[in-house]
Design a protein around this motif. Structure first.
Motif, PDB file in Angstrom:
ATOM      1  N   ALA A  13       0.822  -1.337   0.109  1.00 19.78           N
ATOM      2  CA  ALA A  13      -0.160  -0.021   0.085  1.00 19.78           C
ATOM      3  C   ALA A  13       0.903   1.278  -0.012  1.00 19.78           C
ATOM      4  N   LEU A  14       1.978   1.244   0.901  1.00 25.68           N
ATOM      5  CA  LEU A  14       3.010   2.389   0.719  1.00 25.68           C
ATOM      6  C   LEU A  14       3.540   2.406  -0.423  1.00 25.68           C
ATOM      7  N   ASN A  15       3.886   1.465  -0.985  1.00 26.24           N
ATOM      8  CA  ASN A  15       4.551   1.774  -2.547  1.00 26.24           C
ATOM      9  C   ASN A  15       3.697   2.323  -3.635  1.00 26.24           C
ATOM     10  N   ARG A  16       2.393   2.077  -3.417  1.00 29.47           N
ATOM     11  CA  ARG A  16       1.419   2.412  -4.307  1.00 29.47           C
ATOM     12  C   ARG A  16       1.304   3.955  -4.053  1.00 29.47           C
ATOM     13  N   PHE A  17       1.092   4.405  -2.864  1.00 31.05           N
ATOM     14  CA  PHE A  17       1.143   5.803  -2.332  1.00 31.05           C
ATOM     15  C   PHE A  17       2.045   6.417  -2.755  1.00 31.05           C
ATOM     16  N   LEU A  18       3.389   5.837  -2.678  1.00 35.09           N
ATOM     17  CA  LEU A  18       4.667   6.742  -3.114  1.00 35.09           C
ATOM     18  C   LEU A  18       4.435   6.837  -4.695  1.00 35.09           C
ATOM     19  N   GLU A  19       4.172   5.765  -5.586  1.00 34.85           N
ATOM     20  CA  GLU A  19       3.954   5.776  -6.893  1.00 34.85           C
ATOM     21  C   GLU A  19       3.149   6.977  -7.555  1.00 34.85           C
ATOM     22  N   GLU A  20       1.940   6.654  -6.790  1.00 34.31           N
ATOM     23  CA  GLU A  20       0.964   7.772  -7.185  1.00 34.31           C
ATOM     24  C   GLU A  20       1.296   8.997  -6.872  1.00 34.31           C
ATOM     25  N   SER A  21       1.874   9.449  -5.625  1.00 37.04           N
ATOM     26  CA  SER A  21       2.262  10.735  -5.389  1.00 37.04           C
ATOM     27  C   SER A  21       3.247  11.289  -6.234  1.00 37.04           C
ATOM     28  N   LEU A  22       4.473  10.490  -6.528  1.00 39.83           N
ATOM     29  CA  LEU A  22       5.340  11.003  -7.332  1.00 39.83           C
ATOM     30  C   LEU A  22       5.058  11.486  -8.643  1.00 39.83           C
ATOM     31  N   ALA A  23       3.979  10.430  -9.274  1.00 40.65           N
ATOM     32  CA  ALA A  23       3.306  10.859 -10.501  1.00 40.65           C
ATOM     33  C   ALA A  23       2.200  11.765 -10.482  1.00 40.65           C
ATOM     34  N   HIS A  73       4.628  14.033  -3.121  1.00 44.24           N
ATOM     35  CA  HIS A  73       4.168  14.806  -4.415  1.00 44.24           C
ATOM     36  C   HIS A  73       4.707  16.082  -4.847  1.00 44.24           C
ATOM     37  N   PRO A  74       4.980  16.205  -6.066  1.00 47.95           N
ATOM     38  CA  PRO A  74       5.755  17.271  -6.500  1.00 47.95           C
ATOM     39  C   PRO A  74       4.987  18.688  -6.258  1.00 47.95           C
ATOM     40  N   GLY A  75       3.844  18.652  -6.242  1.00 41.85           N
ATOM     41  CA  GLY A  75       2.940  19.954  -6.042  1.00 41.85           C
ATOM     42  C   GLY A  75       3.008  20.177  -4.448  1.00 41.85           C
ATOM     43  N   MET A  76       3.431  19.136  -3.677  1.00 39.93           N
ATOM     44  CA  MET A  76       3.417  19.651  -2.399  1.00 39.93           C
ATOM     45  C   MET A  76       4.625  20.774  -1.923  1.00 39.93           C
ATOM     46  N   MET A  77       4.240  22.082  -2.018  1.00 38.68           N
ATOM     47  CA  MET A  77       5.043  23.156  -1.755  1.00 38.68           C
ATOM     48  C   MET A  77       4.411  24.103  -0.515  1.00 38.68           C
ATOM     49  N   GLY A  78       3.866  23.040   0.387  1.00 39.70           N
ATOM     50  CA  GLY A  78       3.318  24.077   1.603  1.00 39.70           C
ATOM     51  C   GLY A  78       4.244  24.371   2.874  1.00 39.70           C
ATOM     52  N   GLN A  80       6.853  23.420   6.053  1.00 39.26           N
ATOM     53  CA  GLN A  80       8.161  23.260   6.358  1.00 39.26           C
ATOM     54  C   GLN A  80       8.430  21.782   6.831  1.00 39.26           C
ATOM     55  N   VAL A  81       7.748  20.760   6.504  1.00 42.35           N
ATOM     56  CA  VAL A  81       7.805  19.561   6.892  1.00 42.35           C
ATOM     57  C   VAL A  81       8.673  18.666   5.948  1.00 42.35           C
ATOM     58  N   GLY A  82       9.651  18.148   6.179  1.00 44.87           N
ATOM     59  CA  GLY A  82      10.335  17.393   5.294  1.00 44.87           C
ATOM     60  C   GLY A  82       9.891  16.331   4.646  1.00 44.87           C
ATOM     61  N   CYS A  83      10.127  16.044   3.248  1.00 46.88           N
ATOM     62  CA  CYS A  83       9.834  14.885   2.504  1.00 46.88           C
ATOM     63  C   CYS A  83      10.610  13.641   3.090  1.00 46.88           C
ATOM     64  N   MET A 450      10.292  21.795  -0.098  1.00 46.11           N
ATOM     65  CA  MET A 450      10.980  20.738   0.814  1.00 46.11           C
ATOM     66  C   MET A 450      11.294  19.357  -0.050  1.00 46.11           C
ATOM     67  N   ASN A 451      10.403  19.305  -1.002  1.00 44.57           N
ATOM     68  CA  ASN A 451      10.272  17.977  -1.732  1.00 44.57           C
ATOM     69  C   ASN A 451      11.320  18.056  -2.911  1.00 44.57           C
ATOM     70  N   PRO A 452      12.375  17.136  -2.873  1.00 42.29           N
ATOM     71  CA  PRO A 452      13.290  17.295  -4.088  1.00 42.29           C
ATOM     72  C   PRO A 452      12.961  17.139  -5.335  1.00 42.29           C
ATOM     73  N   ASP A 453      11.639  16.662  -5.524  1.00 44.16           N
ATOM     74  CA  ASP A 453      11.208  16.182  -6.897  1.00 44.16           C
ATOM     75  C   ASP A 453      10.279  17.523  -7.197  1.00 44.16           C
TER      76      ASP A 453
END
Ligand SMILES: *Cc1c(COP(=O)(O)O)cnc(C)c1O
Length: 496
Positions: A13-23, A73-78, A80-83, A450-453
């Protein structure tokens, strides 16, 4: 204990969460109504009957992760919490599994050893002397100390309590000394004024430091203020400098402030919760020039060091000050013992404490400090790139040239309420997430990278959406704002 197939379910489930987020396939945040969410999670039923395993676990994870904010998610620009770094995530997992209350050395020697190691690594980054091993003599008593706490706000409280014990060691027994005051810029994080409240000093103990128009502390004015306070019979317990401040990410001139505080013999506390990580960046390190002149520093690893929450360091130049910050007895824990390690418990508000050093260490040990420094450099440079884009854009206004990875801006010809409305609509699109802040008396939209992507295309997408929404704003929100008064009030940055 969950069965191993449940671990597999969580991992999948976490892998799917990560893939969906990155995409960028799923909403960056999803703010669903509380009642509806509790119902869909079947909370009451699960609490009554248990059984969160197998398919029930899958269902639960789908709802839970579906409504979770996506730091990856690359749209996370809110905020100051680390990715979170995968190494740090594993550290958090191992820590939860072993669950060692490591604040007492004998109850978690390996976790305590890593806390000792990362504290010493941080002390050296600041330019302070690391702590010797128990029994090791360096022929000098000049070395620093530190401790990890569950968050920057607690670190702030711990550091200010340390400064107070140093200023007046009678306070612990006898209660507050009404002559003690703390000098801090208006742009300081609210945890400064909250700490003073919690310490029973009240907001009356807070004196606003003189600042320039951009909100950075003004050294000459500081010296004058310190003299005035002394003449008035006040005793300055600490000067708080920001490196960097929360709202706009600006660094106070630490070198000059440090020189003044040192010559006036005033405790200098640096709030580096967000920005001390720039110590790792070759090109941005100079923002913190003079930091070694400070007496205490807080530094969050769960912000720019990509460590999963929470992991914040309190560091002091002189170890004796931290050792005396809490002059309390708890005979079952704090007795003299002959042991080969260090008990951190005498320095923390917390009694039981998680293995925070492990999480941070596993990020450092995965990346190496140079690579982590390049990440900081990259995000700081990216903010400057975005600021250039905003400056040259005919419909956008930049608040101030960024010094960190925080960029404040506005859509022109829209008032404060309108900026808030634009953010609300942007969040509704679910593709980008930004915050807002009050800075210099006006409301600004605020990117934190914060997000490197996150790349320029993601920023452009957010800006395009904001401008599109601006087209449809009602006329009453389109007036040119009047400039507010940025000089009044108390520290107020409540953004993170
Ligand atoms: C985030 C922040 C804090 C508070 O830290 P938490 O870990 O969120 O409690 C304090 N000061 C500054 C400058 C910050 O950016």
């Amino acid at each position: 204990m969950p069965v191993s197939s449940d671990f597999d379910r969580v991992e999948k489930a976490l892998n799917r969460f990560l893939e969906e987020s990155l995409a960028g396939e799923r909403p960056v945040i999803s703010v669903r109504p509380l009642g509806e969410l509790l119902e869909e999670l079947r909370v009451d039923e699960l609490i009554s009957h248990g059984g969160l395993t197998d398919e029930r676990l899958d269902e639960f994870l789908q709802t839970y992760l579906g409504a979770a904010s996506r730091m990856q998610h690359p749209g996370m620009m809110g905020h100051q919490v680390g990715c979170p770094h995968p190494g740090g995530v594993l550290g958090g997992f191992i820590d939860a599994f072993t669950n060692n209350p490591m604040n007492i050395y004998e109850m978690g020697a390996s976790a305590a050893a890593l806390e000792f190691a990362v504290i010493n690594w941080m002390l050296k980054k600041v330019g302070w002397f690391p702590v010797p091993l128990p029994g090791e003599s360096r022929g000098t008593d000049h070395f620093g100390a530190g401790v990890l706490t569950h968050g920057g706000s607690l670190a702030q409280l711990t550091a200010l309590a340390t400064a107070r014990s140093y200023a007046d060691c009678t306070v612990w027994e006898q209660g507050n000394n009404p002559d003690l005051v703390v000098v801090a810029p208006k742009e300081s994080h609210y945890s400064v004024s909250r700490a003073l409240g919690l310490m029973g000093m009240g907001q009356q103990a807070l004196r606003l430091a003189p600042c320039d128009r951009q909100g950075r502390m003004e050294p000459k004015g500081l010296r004058r203020l310190l003299h005035r306070l002394e003449n008035d019979g006040s005793e300055v317990m600490a000067v708080v400098a920001n490196a960097c401040n929360t709202a706009a990410g600006l660094y106070d001139p630490l070198d000059e402030i440090g020189e003044i505080c040192n010559s006036e013999q005033v405790w200098l506390h640096v709030d580096g919760a967000h920005g001390a990580s720039a110590l790792l960046s070759r090109s941005h390190r100079q923002r913190l020039k003079g930091i070694e002149r400070a007496n205490s520093l807080i530094w969050d690893a769960h912000k720019m060091m990509r460590t999963p929450g929470l992991c914040a360091a309190v560091l002091v130049k002189d170890h004796r000050t931290l050792e005396h910050s809490f002059a309390q007895q708890a005979s079952y824990l704090l007795h003299d013992k002959d042991q080969p390690g260090i008990d951190f418990i005498s320095r923390t508000v917390e009694c039981t404490k998680a293995g925070l050093g492990l999480r941070f260490f596993m990020v450092l040990a995965s990346e190496g400090e140079a690579a982590l420094g390049e990440y900081v450099t990259g995000r700081y440079d990216f903010a400057t790139q975005v600021a250039d884009l905003i400056t040259t854009h005919p419909r956008l206004e930049l608040a101030v040239a960024p010094q960190a990875n925080i960029v404040c801006f506005r859509v022109k010809d829209i008032d404060d309420k309108g900026q808030l409305e634009l953010r609300r609509q942007l969040i509704g699109d679910a593709q980008s997430y930004v915050t807002t802040t009050l800075y210099a008396g006006r409301r600004w939209l605020r990117f934190t990278f914060m997000n490197p992507d996150t790349g320029l295309l993601d920023v452009q997408k957010a800006i395009d959406s904001l401008l599109q929404h601006a087209e449809t704003l009602p006329a009453d929100k389109r007036t040119e704002p009047t400039k507010g008064n940025g000089d009044a009030g108390s520290p107020s940055s409540r953004d993170d």
